[in-house]
Design an enzyme around this catalytic site. Sequence first.
Site, mmCIF file in Angstrom:
data_model
loop_
_atom_site.group_PDB
_atom_site.id
_atom_site.type_symbol
_atom_site.label_atom_id
_atom_site.label_comp_id
_atom_site.label_asym_id
_atom_site.label_seq_id
_atom_site.Cartn_x
_atom_site.Cartn_y
_atom_site.Cartn_z
ATOM 1 N N TYR A 255 -50.294 48.679 -32.470
ATOM 2 C CA TYR A 255 -50.771 48.837 -33.849
ATOM 3 C C TYR A 255 -49.787 49.623 -34.711
ATOM 4 O O TYR A 255 -49.732 49.435 -35.910
ATOM 5 C CB TYR A 255 -52.110 49.583 -33.857
ATOM 6 C CG TYR A 255 -53.317 48.688 -33.807
ATOM 7 C CD1 TYR A 255 -53.467 47.756 -32.799
ATOM 8 C CD2 TYR A 255 -54.318 48.810 -34.765
ATOM 9 C CE1 TYR A 255 -54.585 46.951 -32.742
ATOM 10 C CE2 TYR A 255 -55.447 48.005 -34.709
ATOM 11 C CZ TYR A 255 -55.575 47.079 -33.703
ATOM 12 O OH TYR A 255 -56.687 46.292 -33.663
ATOM 13 N N LYS B 262 -52.817 46.276 -18.016
ATOM 14 C CA LYS B 262 -52.258 44.959 -17.683
ATOM 15 C C LYS B 262 -50.974 45.206 -16.906
ATOM 16 O O LYS B 262 -49.878 44.797 -17.315
ATOM 17 C CB LYS B 262 -52.024 44.176 -18.992
ATOM 18 C CG LYS B 262 -51.573 42.733 -18.813
ATOM 19 C CD LYS B 262 -52.676 41.810 -18.323
ATOM 20 C CE LYS B 262 -52.111 40.417 -18.057
ATOM 21 N NZ LYS B 262 -53.096 39.529 -17.395
ATOM 22 N N ASP C 192 -59.683 47.382 -29.044
ATOM 23 C CA ASP C 192 -60.191 46.655 -30.204
ATOM 24 C C ASP C 192 -60.969 45.432 -29.746
ATOM 25 O O ASP C 192 -62.103 45.181 -30.171
ATOM 26 C CB ASP C 192 -59.006 46.233 -31.087
ATOM 27 C CG ASP C 192 -59.450 45.417 -32.288
ATOM 28 O OD1 ASP C 192 -60.455 45.802 -32.931
ATOM 29 O OD2 ASP C 192 -58.800 44.387 -32.577
ATOM 30 N N ASP D 295 -65.397 44.916 -29.323
ATOM 31 C CA ASP D 295 -66.174 43.863 -29.992
ATOM 32 C C ASP D 295 -66.989 43.076 -28.970
ATOM 33 O O ASP D 295 -68.149 42.749 -29.194
ATOM 34 C CB ASP D 295 -65.252 42.891 -30.748
ATOM 35 C CG ASP D 295 -65.138 43.234 -32.223
ATOM 36 O OD1 ASP D 295 -65.223 44.433 -32.555
ATOM 37 O OD2 ASP D 295 -64.961 42.302 -33.042
ATOM 38 N N ASP E 259 -57.819 41.228 -18.443
ATOM 39 C CA ASP E 259 -58.467 39.907 -18.430
ATOM 40 C C ASP E 259 -59.705 39.930 -17.541
ATOM 41 O O ASP E 259 -60.753 39.398 -17.884
ATOM 42 C CB ASP E 259 -57.478 38.803 -18.025
ATOM 43 C CG ASP E 259 -56.671 39.140 -16.764
ATOM 44 O OD1 ASP E 259 -56.732 40.299 -16.296
ATOM 45 O OD2 ASP E 259 -55.974 38.241 -16.264
HETATM 46 C C1 IPM Z 1 -61.787 47.929 -35.752
HETATM 47 C C2 IPM Z 1 -61.218 46.903 -36.675
HETATM 48 C C3 IPM Z 1 -59.861 47.380 -37.166
HETATM 49 C C4 IPM Z 1 -58.984 47.530 -35.936
HETATM 50 C C5 IPM Z 1 -59.177 46.484 -38.189
HETATM 51 C C6 IPM Z 1 -60.079 46.181 -39.372
HETATM 52 C C7 IPM Z 1 -57.883 47.068 -38.654
HETATM 53 O O1 IPM Z 1 -61.150 45.668 -36.059
HETATM 54 O O2 IPM Z 1 -62.012 49.073 -36.200
HETATM 55 O O3 IPM Z 1 -62.003 47.596 -34.590
HETATM 56 O O4 IPM Z 1 -58.397 46.561 -35.458
HETATM 57 O O5 IPM Z 1 -58.889 48.647 -35.429
HETATM 58 MG MG MG Z 2 -62.003 45.620 -34.151
#
Ligand code: IPM
Ligand code: MG
Length: 354
Positions: free
Chosen positions: A135, A189, A245, A249, A221
């Site tokens: 990042y 990884k 990240d 999710d 993975d």
């Molecule tokens: C999160 C989001 C952010 C990230 C984006 C919007 C930059 O996806 O907070 O997980 O990737 O960190």
């Molecule tokens: Mg995110």
Amino acid sequence: MKICVLPGDGIGPEIIAQALRVLKALDLKFETEEALLGGCAVDAAGDPFPEATQKLALAADAVLLGAVGGPKWDVLSRELRPERCLLGIRKRLGLFANLRPAVLYPELANASTLKPEVVSGLDLLIVRELTGDIYFGQPRGIEARRVDGVEQRVGVNTMIYGENEIRRIGKAAFEAAQKRRRKLCSVDKINVLETTQLWRDVMNELAPEYPDVELTHMLVDNAAMQLVRAPKQFDVVVTGNMFGDILSDEASMLTGSIGMLPSASLDETGKGLFEPCHGSAPDIAGRNLANPLATILSVAMMLRYTFALEEAAQRIENAVKNVLRQGLRTSDIYEPGTTKTGTKQMGDAVLAAL
Ligand code: IPM
Ligand code: MG
């Protein structure tokens, strides 16, 4: 105790309003001050993370954030995009430890797309490193280069971690595990990436300092697969910025309701930024439809992690459980047999439960 409040864009202001009502009801002598972040700041000041907001956020003990972004600003250049200000505020405040819990409330067991027996009772915590990795690594960019004998554009990003960066997130994760079920799974990884070999080495070096925590390792993975196959095997998961990240999710969706999940991003002193895991949901903004519970639960995390007010944090969490038990649901978590309610009414119910 000073809190910098950043409502942001989309549903941000509505959900923050409910969270602030809950905070005020606790009567804890907080000072709050609002500032602009995201698209609203671009509109007002030509900058998604203006100087005035930076000052306020730096001076505060904690930051409470709604959500930023929306289609209106997606056309802007990368530097002006609201997402950029999220990375900016994380880096500026040194918020390297991102805690993302995924908890399945029994009342919402049907919200998950997974079978109830796979997810019921799920309670895991992802500890994501937040200020390093690909990042932020340099060099980065899109440039002209000769590749395979052909002049062409190449995209470049750099995955990089210093051992000190790995050690401090490792410590945060081991400490989090000590307060929970004392199991820590580090995700990497190592079969391909040297950066993550160093990651694993440092985690192993830390382990003897935490003899009460069981450390395991998993390739990313496989971790993605295990999260949907048998998610209850996990207690605390620690991983780098990009893997975190993606996995966070995925983990949030095990609960079926991203509208319920809070998060904390902490610096070395425990100062933090607290925000719901979901986005700004521009499609439902301003319509009293958004679920304010993730933001209200973010206030609970703020009380716990920055202000060490565990009892007050639990009061909020219990009030949220209470309204779910009463059958109140915003539309994102609605199912037949429950009572559909709006953003403000959900706030009313939490206040009443408090
Ligand atoms: C999160 C989001 C952010 C990230 C984006 C919007 C930059 O996806 O907070 O997980 O990737 O960190
Ligand atoms: Mg995110």
